[in-house]
Design an enzyme around this catalytic site. Structure first.
Site, PDB file in Angstrom:
ATOM      1  CB  THR A  27      -0.983  -0.039   1.201  1.00 16.24           C
ATOM      2  OG1 THR A  27      -1.947   0.990   1.060  1.00 16.24           O
ATOM      3  CG2 THR A  27      -0.280   0.138   2.534  1.00 16.24           C
ATOM      4  CG  ASN A  28      -0.335   4.683  -1.405  1.00 16.19           C
ATOM      5  OD1 ASN A  28      -1.003   5.457  -0.747  1.00 16.19           O
ATOM      6  ND2 ASN A  28      -0.824   4.069  -2.483  1.00 16.19           N
ATOM      7  CD  GLU A  29       3.587   6.477   4.859  1.00 10.62           C
ATOM      8  OE1 GLU A  29       2.566   6.722   5.532  1.00 10.62           O
ATOM      9  OE2 GLU A  29       4.624   6.016   5.336  1.00 10.62           O
ATOM     10  CB  ALA A  94      -2.524   7.363  -3.345  1.00 12.74           C
TER      11      ALA A  94
END
Ligand code: C5P
Length: 213
Positions: A27-29, A94
């Site tokens: 995943t991402n931030e 995102a």
């Protein structure tokens, strides 16, 4: 102030989660805050709002219909369905560019206690924005571009490649923060800078892009 004409606004927000096995994922931030502020601002302006959210820890803004999704492919499915009936899409999410080539059915285990290296093969995820904007007709489509360093040329190329009307350029300092600095790039070559604004203020400005015809 409520708008003169109530439009249907679709917003995507947050990261996507791409599972490696039942308990692990890539995943991402992304916190989802910008997208949630946008959905809230659109609802305050009097629009009908559908919010498609990846896994985030944020309450649903008042007056907003929320659909929760996990992976990029889930998000594509839900966004495609909702896009049919809307006037504007703000693609804030995102979306993970890659997903594991296969999701293991059981927990991914070490082959043996001496194993030091493991590999995950990745497959490209669909580009939701590019896929939907290809046949956008009269609908307003706004994308986001998080670029590190001097990303304006890249963001402009993205605007054209993905057939968006606007791209909101920001950088990694926006991640999880309350304030953000953005450059709003328009398909007609327009360029507007907004420095150190709250995400709420940026959201209210972006909602004003929704056509009032
Ligand atoms: O190419 P990049 O990921 O920087 O593009 C960002 C924009 O494209 C964002 O609006 C994002 O929501 C959208 N996007 C998408 N599907 C992807 C990757 C990005 O819709 N697979």
């Amino acid at each position: 102030m409520p708008v003169r004409r109530r439009k249907h606004v679709l917003v995507t927000a947050g990261p996507t989660r791409e599972h490696v096995d039942p308990v692990r994922y890539l995943t991402n931030e992304s916190s989802g805050r910008m997208g949630f502020e946008l959905a809230a601002a659109a609802a305050r302006a009097g629009h009908r709002v559908t919010l498609i959210a990846g896994p985030v820890h944020l309450p649903t803004p008042r007056g907003v219909t929320r659909i929760d999704v996990v992976s990029a492919r889930d998000m594509l499915r839900s966004t495609r369905r909702a896009f049919r009936g809307v006037d504007a899409l703000f693609m804030c999410a995102a979306v993970a560019d890659w997903r594991p080539l296969r999701k293991r059915a059981g927990k991914w285990r070490k082959e043996n206690e001496l194993q030091e290296v493991a590999k995950i093969e990745l497959r490209r995820n669909p580009d939701i924005l590019a896929t939907l904007a290809r046949r956008k007709g009269q609908r307003l489509v706004v994308g986001f571009a998080l670029e590190t360093g001097a990303g304006e040329a890249r963001a402009r190329a993205k605007l054209r490649r993905k057939n968006a009307d606007f791209v909101v350029l920001n950088d990694e300092r926006a991640l999880g923060a309350m304030r953000t600095s953005i450059v709003l790039l328009g398909r007609d070559g327009s360029r507007q800078e907004f420095l150190g604004r709250t995400k709420r203020a940026v959201a209210e400005m972006l909602v004003r892009l929704v056509p009032q015809k």
